[in-house]
Design an enzyme around this catalytic site. Structure first.
Site, PDB file in Angstrom:
ATOM      1  CE  LYS A  25      -4.855  -4.456  15.369  1.00  0.00           C
ATOM      2  NZ  LYS A  25      -3.511  -4.757  15.781  1.00  0.00           N
ATOM      3  CE  LYS A  72      -2.537   4.225   6.520  1.00  0.00           C
ATOM      4  NZ  LYS A  72      -1.523   5.150   6.009  1.00  0.00           N
ATOM      5  CE  LYS A  84       3.523  -4.901   0.609  1.00  0.00           C
ATOM      6  NZ  LYS A  84       2.547  -3.971   1.052  1.00  0.00           N
TER       7      LYS A  84
END
Ligand code: TRP
Length: 331
Positions: free
Chosen positions: A194, A197, A111
């Site tokens: 896979k 999002k 982050k």
């Protein structure tokens, strides 16, 4: 009976990969364990959603999990922010969580890199809040993916540290858990792995996508120039479409297209058209339930109240014990 806790990201609308995979895990678990599933709306504040988005996201996730088969009478499904005991335990745990270990967490470092303009203290202490989510019910099983392993390890560290500090065995150790052996793996439309999002919206088909959107996404899926030899192995950009077909289509539909591929007579346009229609059909019942539940405000409010009541019963018991152990006394 063992206790299970899992937090669901409040921005985590369901795609077919979640629906046929992890969510089926939850649905099965609710019959075997004392399950607490919650929508992690406090966690989502680290990214500063608008008030309207915050509520809308929580509602969508609640609706979709109910529609997918979480039974609010069996499992306890609740909204994190309805449980004031969680932030209170978070406060206590924060007193024994050290800057160094929090800064070393992989997700925090990611982050710092990806949103360097918003490195707030909530991000730093995210693993402490997550530990509070789990320890508040003294859970031992946490159904999460590999990416959460480090957070779970920190939850064990914080629980053990509390135990050592107060010379108690109050908190058990939580470990990752899943029935993954039987989980269906759903590939994305791009053939690169896979369904997810983060790989781009177009790669995933969401339960909330309209039939029109599903058709568009499937028709846009990348294919190749076609097979050149009979019975050749399918490359990733083709085998993903067949894997999806295996999940949503009838068996003879699958073998019909598989035969055409093997005979080098396949037309990908036809395959994709069929796949899109079968996806729409397969997800129609859950889409219908989503719409029904989303428009049933009294039901949603009843479910949320029941969940909060059950979760608070468990959480307040823990918190009373913890306050007692720490040494808070009433006058
Ligand atoms: N960190 C988890 C995620 O990103 C969500 C989460 C928050 C969670 N609190 C939790 C998961 C407690 C399991 C248990 O997916």
């Amino acid at each position: 009976m063992e206790t299970v806790v899992s937090g669901i990201r409040s921005t985590g609308k369901l795609h077919l990969g979640n629906y046929y995979g992890a969510v089926q895990n939850f649905v099965k678990m609710q019959h075997e364990f004392n399950c607490f599933f919650f929508i992690a709306d406090y966690h989502s504040l680290t990214t500063h959603p608008t008030p309207a988005d915050l509520h809308g996201n929580v509602k969508q996730v609640l609706v979709e999990y109910l529609a997918a088969g979480i039974d609010p009478e069996r499992a306890t499904i609740y909204v994190q922010s309805d449980i004031p005991e969680i932030p209170e335990l978070y406060l206590f745990l924060n007193m024994n969580a050290y800057l160094g270990e929090l800064e070393r967490s992989t997700s925090f470092k990611d982050k710092v890199r990806s949103q360097s303009d918003n490195v707030n203290a909530g991000l730093l202490t995210y693993p402490v809040l997550m530990a509070a989510d789990i320890l508040i019910h003294r859970a031992t099983k946490v159904p999460v993916g590999k990416d959460q392993e480090q957070h779970l390890e920190m939850a064990r560290t914080f629980g053990n540290r509390f135990n050592r500090m107060y010379n108690t065995e109050y908190f058990p150790e939580p470990y990752a858990f899943s029935f993954t052996d039987n989980l269906v793996k759903i590939p994305g439309l791009d053939g690169k792995g896979k369904m997810g999002k983060s790989e781009g919206e177009a790669n995933a088909v969401f339960l909330s996508d309209s039939p029109e959107v599903i058709r568009k996404k499937v028709m846009k899926a990348v294919t190749d120039a076609g097979p050149t030899e009979e019975n050749q192995q399918k490359p990733d950009v083709i085998s993903n479409l067949f894997s999806l077909m295996k999940v949503v289509s009838a068996e003879d539909t699958y073998s019909y297209f598989d035969d055409l591929y093997n005979k080098c007579q396949i037309r990908y346009g036809d395959l994709k058209k069929q796949l899109a229609e079968d996806m729409i059909l397969a997800t129609a019942p859950v889409r219908e339930r989503i719409n029904d539940i989303a428009s049933n405000a009294p039901y949603l409010s009843k479910v949320a109240r029941l969940g909060a009541e059950k979760a608070r019963a468990s959480a307040s018991k823990t918190l009373n014990d913890v306050r007692e152990i720490i040494g808070f006394r009433h006058f």
